[in-house]
Design a protein around this motif. Structure first.
Motif, PDB file in Angstrom:
ATOM      1  N   ASN A   1       0.833  -1.198   0.000  1.00 40.57           N
ATOM      2  CA  ASN A   1       0.000   0.000   0.000  1.00 40.57           C
ATOM      3  C   ASN A   1       0.872   1.254   0.000  1.00 40.57           C
ATOM      4  OD1 ASN A   1      -2.548  -1.233  -0.008  1.00 40.57           O
ATOM      5  ND2 ASN A   1      -2.469  -1.565   2.201  1.00 40.57           N
ATOM      6  N   GLU A   2       0.223   2.397  -0.281  1.00 45.68           N
ATOM      7  CA  GLU A   2       0.864   3.712  -0.187  1.00 45.68           C
ATOM      8  C   GLU A   2       2.145   3.760  -1.015  1.00 45.68           C
ATOM      9  OE1 GLU A   2       1.473   4.683   3.863  1.00 45.68           O
ATOM     10  OE2 GLU A   2      -0.653   4.555   4.402  1.00 45.68           O
ATOM     11  N   GLY A   3       1.988   3.891  -2.314  1.00 50.80           N
ATOM     12  CA  GLY A   3       3.129   3.914  -3.212  1.00 50.80           C
ATOM     13  C   GLY A   3       4.122   5.006  -2.870  1.00 50.80           C
ATOM     14  N   THR A   4       5.368   4.634  -2.665  1.00 46.99           N
ATOM     15  CA  THR A   4       6.447   5.559  -2.331  1.00 46.99           C
ATOM     16  C   THR A   4       7.762   4.845  -2.601  1.00 46.99           C
ATOM     17  OG1 THR A   4       7.421   6.878  -0.546  1.00 46.99           O
ATOM     18  CG2 THR A   4       6.332   4.840   0.086  1.00 46.99           C
TER      19      THR A   4
ATOM     20  N   GLN B   1       1.067   1.739  -5.314  1.00 42.61           N
ATOM     21  CA  GLN B   1       0.188   1.024  -4.406  1.00 42.61           C
ATOM     22  C   GLN B   1      -0.680   0.025  -5.161  1.00 42.61           C
ATOM     23  OE1 GLN B   1      -2.217   3.990  -2.535  1.00 42.61           O
ATOM     24  NE2 GLN B   1      -3.590   4.217  -4.267  1.00 42.61           N
ATOM     25  N   CYS B   2      -1.119  -0.992  -4.433  1.00 44.31           N
ATOM     26  CA  CYS B   2      -1.979  -2.015  -5.008  1.00 44.31           C
ATOM     27  C   CYS B   2      -3.435  -1.552  -4.944  1.00 44.31           C
ATOM     28  CB  CYS B   2      -1.794  -3.332  -4.270  1.00 44.31           C
ATOM     29  SG  CYS B   2      -2.150  -3.235  -2.498  1.00 44.31           S
TER      30      CYS B   2
ATOM     31  N   ARG C   1      -5.702  -5.689  -2.350  1.00 44.52           N
ATOM     32  CA  ARG C   1      -4.268  -5.973  -2.239  1.00 44.52           C
ATOM     33  C   ARG C   1      -3.806  -6.863  -3.389  1.00 44.52           C
ATOM     34  NH1 ARG C   1      -0.629  -4.754   1.672  1.00 44.52           N
ATOM     35  NH2 ARG C   1      -2.212  -4.073   3.151  1.00 44.52           N
ATOM     36  N   GLN C   2      -4.217  -6.509  -4.582  1.00 46.64           N
ATOM     37  CA  GLN C   2      -3.794  -7.186  -5.792  1.00 46.64           C
ATOM     38  C   GLN C   2      -2.975  -6.219  -6.641  1.00 46.64           C
ATOM     39  OE1 GLN C   2      -4.417 -10.448  -6.465  1.00 46.64           O
ATOM     40  NE2 GLN C   2      -5.530 -10.642  -4.528  1.00 46.64           N
TER      41      GLN C   2
ATOM     42  N   ASN D   1      -1.109   3.363 -12.602  1.00 40.00           N
ATOM     43  CA  ASN D   1      -2.113   2.651 -11.810  1.00 40.00           C
ATOM     44  C   ASN D   1      -1.424   1.443 -11.188  1.00 40.00           C
ATOM     45  OD1 ASN D   1      -1.822   0.924 -13.959  1.00 40.00           O
ATOM     46  ND2 ASN D   1      -3.938   1.026 -14.640  1.00 40.00           N
ATOM     47  N   SER D   2      -2.199   0.492 -10.692  1.00 37.27           N
ATOM     48  CA  SER D   2      -1.601  -0.665 -10.022  1.00 37.27           C
ATOM     49  C   SER D   2      -0.888  -1.596 -10.990  1.00 37.27           C
ATOM     50  CB  SER D   2      -2.682  -1.450  -9.273  1.00 37.27           C
ATOM     51  OG  SER D   2      -3.672  -1.929 -10.170  1.00 37.27           O
ATOM     52  N   ARG D   3      -1.066  -1.403 -12.292  1.00 35.71           N
ATOM     53  CA  ARG D   3      -0.423  -2.261 -13.290  1.00 35.71           C
ATOM     54  C   ARG D   3       0.676  -1.562 -14.081  1.00 35.71           C
ATOM     55  NH1 ARG D   3      -2.940  -7.064 -14.718  1.00 35.71           N
ATOM     56  NH2 ARG D   3      -4.961  -7.468 -13.753  1.00 35.71           N
TER      57      ARG D   3
END
Length: 490
Positions: free
Chosen positions: A92-95, A108-109, A113-114, A136-138
Motif C-alpha cells: 500500500n501507499e506507493g512511495t 500502491q496495489c 491488495r492485488q 495505476n496498479s499495473r
C-alpha cells in the motif's frame, strides 16, 4: 602444362545447410540453425561491452510476506542488476523504501491488495533517476538519465488470458497513452509480465524475430505484437538464440508446462542498444516466474563520490548519573577557561564567541558521554539465509527433474520450512524489542520506552528519502533536496 598448380573443386549438394567459412581457404558444413550468434569480432565486442547496464523484469507474486523483500534484494545484488522491474508487489501507499544498497520505488496495489508494480534500483544509480510515475496498479514509469540519452523504463503487468476483452482493452489503451506521453528521443524500454505467448508467424518476423519459445501466438500475444507494430517497438526477448530452458519465463505449479510470457521491448531506433535478453532459472524468491535479464548499452554520467559526514547524537542517557553530570560540567568549564583568551580578543564578535563556546561544549561532551552507538539487530539473520538456501537447492533439483514426485515434495517441504523459519525469526525480533521496552520502563527511561512502543503499535511507514519539485519531478540529489527544503520554509 605451364607448371601452375591446379585447383581441385569439390561439389557439395545440400538444400537446407549453409556453408560457413572457417579459417582461410577451408569450407565447413554447418546447419543454419546451429550457427553461433557471435561469429564476428564486432558482435563479441558488443556482447562484452564494458558499460552495459544489466536490467531485468520479475513477477515476484508478492512482497507482502515475511522476508520476501530481503530475498528479492539479495537476488538482485547477486545477479548485479542495476534496475529490476517487479510486478505484483501488493504494498500500500506507493512511495520508496530503502533496503540497504537498493531502493525500491513502488506503486500502491488495489483495494483487494492485488497488483502493484515498481522498480528495485541500485543506490549507485540513484543520482541518474529523474522521475518515477505511478499510472495505476499495473503500470509504472521510471526515467533514467544517461550521458547521451534518457531512458524510460515502462513496467507493465497485463491481464491474464482468461480476463474479458473490456479489461484488456482498458489496459492496452492506458499503456498506449503512457507511451505517447514519453518525449521523442528517449530510449523506451517496455518490460514486464504480459501473459503473452509470442509465436513464430511469418508476418510478425520484423517485430518478433525467429527465436520464440512458442509456435503460435495467443490472444495476449497478438495484442502485444499489434502494440509493438503500432508504436514502433521490437520484442527483443524473442530475437536472441538461446537454449529452450533460457527462454521460458513461467512454469506451471505441477512443473509440466513452461511458457514465455514475460517480455522486453524497445523502440526500433535504439534496437541495437539491447545486447542480450535471457532467463535465469537460478534466481529464487518463491515465485513461479523466472528472472528475465537484459543488457543495455548505455554510458552513465560520472559523479563525484562525496562522503557525507554524519555528526550523530550524544549519548545523553549517561547524564542520569550524577557523577557523569558533574564531570561534564567541570570539563566544559575547563575547556572554556582554556580558550578564554581567544574568545574575548575578537572585538566582541558574537558569532566568533558563540563558535568558541560551542566547540568547547562539543569537545567536553564527546570526551565525557560520547556518541550513541545504535545497535542494529536485523531479524533477517544467517538462520534465514540458510533456510532460503535449502529452499533454493531443493527448487533447482526439482527444476532439473520435474517428473520426480519425490523432489517436488521435498521442494514444497523446504518452501514451507523457510516460511516458518522467517516468521519465527521475526517474531523473536519483536519479542526482543518488547523485553527492551520492559527494561526501559523499569529503568525509568520514558523516551526509549515511547520509541519502542510507538514502533510496535503503529503501522509501518517507510521513510521518504526523496522529494518532488513544484512541477512534480523527482529530486534525488542531496543538495537539491536541501535547497528544496530551504525554499519550502522560506
Amino acid at each position: 602444362e605451364s607448371g601452375a598448380p591446379t585447383a581441385q573443386c569439390t561439389t557439395v549438394h545440400c538444400s537446407s545447410p549453409s556453408l560457413a567459412l572457417i579459417g582461410r581457404g577451408s569450407l565447413a558444413l554447418q546447419e543454419s540453425n546451429k550457427l553461433p550468434r557471435n561469429c564476428g569480432v564486432m558482435d563479441l565486442r558488443l556482447e562484452n561491452w564494458k558499460s552495459a547496464l544489466r536490467f531485468g523484469t520479475w513477477n515476484v507474486r508478492t512482497l507482502y510476506q515475511t522476508g520476501a523483500a530481503q530475498t528479492l534484494v539479495k537476488e538482485a545484488e547477486r545477479f548485479k542488476l542495476g534496475i529490476l522491474a517487479i510486478q505484483e508487489i501488493r504494498w500500500n501507499e506507493g512511495t520508496s523504501m530503502d533496503m540497504g544498497n537498493t531502493t525500491i520505488f513502488y506503486g500502491q496495489c488495489d483495494n483487494r491488495r492485488q497488483g502493484g508494480s515498481g522498480f528495485a534500483v541500485q543506490n549507485n544509480l540513484i543520482h541518474a533517476i529523474k522521475d518515477f510515475k505511478v499510472i495505476n496498479s499495473r503500470l509504472t514509469v521510471l526515467i533514467l538519465e544517461t550521458k547521451w540519452f534518457k531512458v524510460a523504463f515502462v513496467n507493465a503487468h497485463a491481464p491474464t488470458e482468461e480476463k474479458n476483452d473490456d479489461e484488456k482493452e482498458e489496459f492496452y489503451s492506458l499503456l498506449e497513452t503512457s507511451l505517447e506521453d514519453i518525449p521523442r528521443g528517449y530510449i523506451v524500454i517496455l518490460l514486464g509480465d504480459f501473459n503473452a505467448k509470442i509465436g513464430k508467424e511469418e508476418c510478425f518476423r520484423p517485430t518478433i524475430g525467429v527465436h520464440s519459445l512458442h509456435q503460435i501466438s495467443n490472444n495476449n500475444g497478438c495484442r502485444l505484437v499489434d502494440l509493438a507494430t503500432g508504436k514502433g517497438l521490437k520484442i527483443k526477448s524473442t530475437m536472441f538464440p538461446h537454449k529452450e530452458v533460457h527462454k521460458g519465463t513461467w512454469r506451471s505449479p505441477d512443473g509440466r508446462y513452461v511458457n514465455q510470457i514475460d517480455h522486453i521491448l524497445v523502440n526500433s531506433r535504439f534496437s541495437n542498444c539491447i545486447l542480450d535478453v535471457r532467463t535465469f532459472r537460478g534466481a529464487d524468491c518463491g515465485s513461479d516466474h523466472f528472472l528475465v535479464v537484459g543488457k543495455l548499452k548505455v554510458t552513465l554520467k560520472k559523479i563525484e563520490n562525496r562522503k557525507e559526514k554524519h555528526s550523530g547524537l550524544y549519548d545523553i542517557s549517561k547524564l542520569r548519573d550524577l557523577k557523569v553530570r558533574e564531570t561534564l560540567q567541570s570539563n566544559i568549564a575547563s575547556e572554556i577557561k582554556r580558550n578564554q583568551q581567544n574568545l574575548y580578543t575578537s572585538n566582541d564578535d558574537v558569532e566568533i564567541i558563540w563558535s568558541g563556546i560551542k566547540n568547547a561544549i562539543q569537545k567536553a561532551a564527546t570526551k565525557t558521554v560520547g556518541m550513541q552507538q545504535r545497535k542494529k539487530r536485523p531479524w533477517f539473520n544467517q538462520t534465514c539465509e540458510d533456510a532460503l538456501q535449502r529452499r533454493k537447492q531443493a527448487r533447482e533439483e526439482w527444476l532439473n527433474d520435474t517428473q520426480n514426485e519425490g523432489k517436488y515434495t521435498r521442494y514444497k517441504m523446504r518452501q514451507k520450512e523457510a516460511s516458518n523459519i522467517l516468521r519465527c525469526e521475526k517474531r523473536k525480533h519483536i519479542q526482543g524489542i518488547v523485553r527492551d521496552a520492559e527494561q526501559d520502563y523499569l529503568s525509568h527511561k520514558p523516551r526509549d520506552l515511547y520509541r519502542k512502543i510507538h514502533a510496535l503499535s503503529t503501522n509501518f511507514k517507510p521513510n521518504e528519502k526523496f522529494l518532488r519539485n513544484e512541477d512534480g519531478t523527482l529530486i534525488t540529489n542531496n543538495e537539491d533536496i536541501a535547497r528544496r527544503w530551504a525554499d519550502y520554509f522560506d
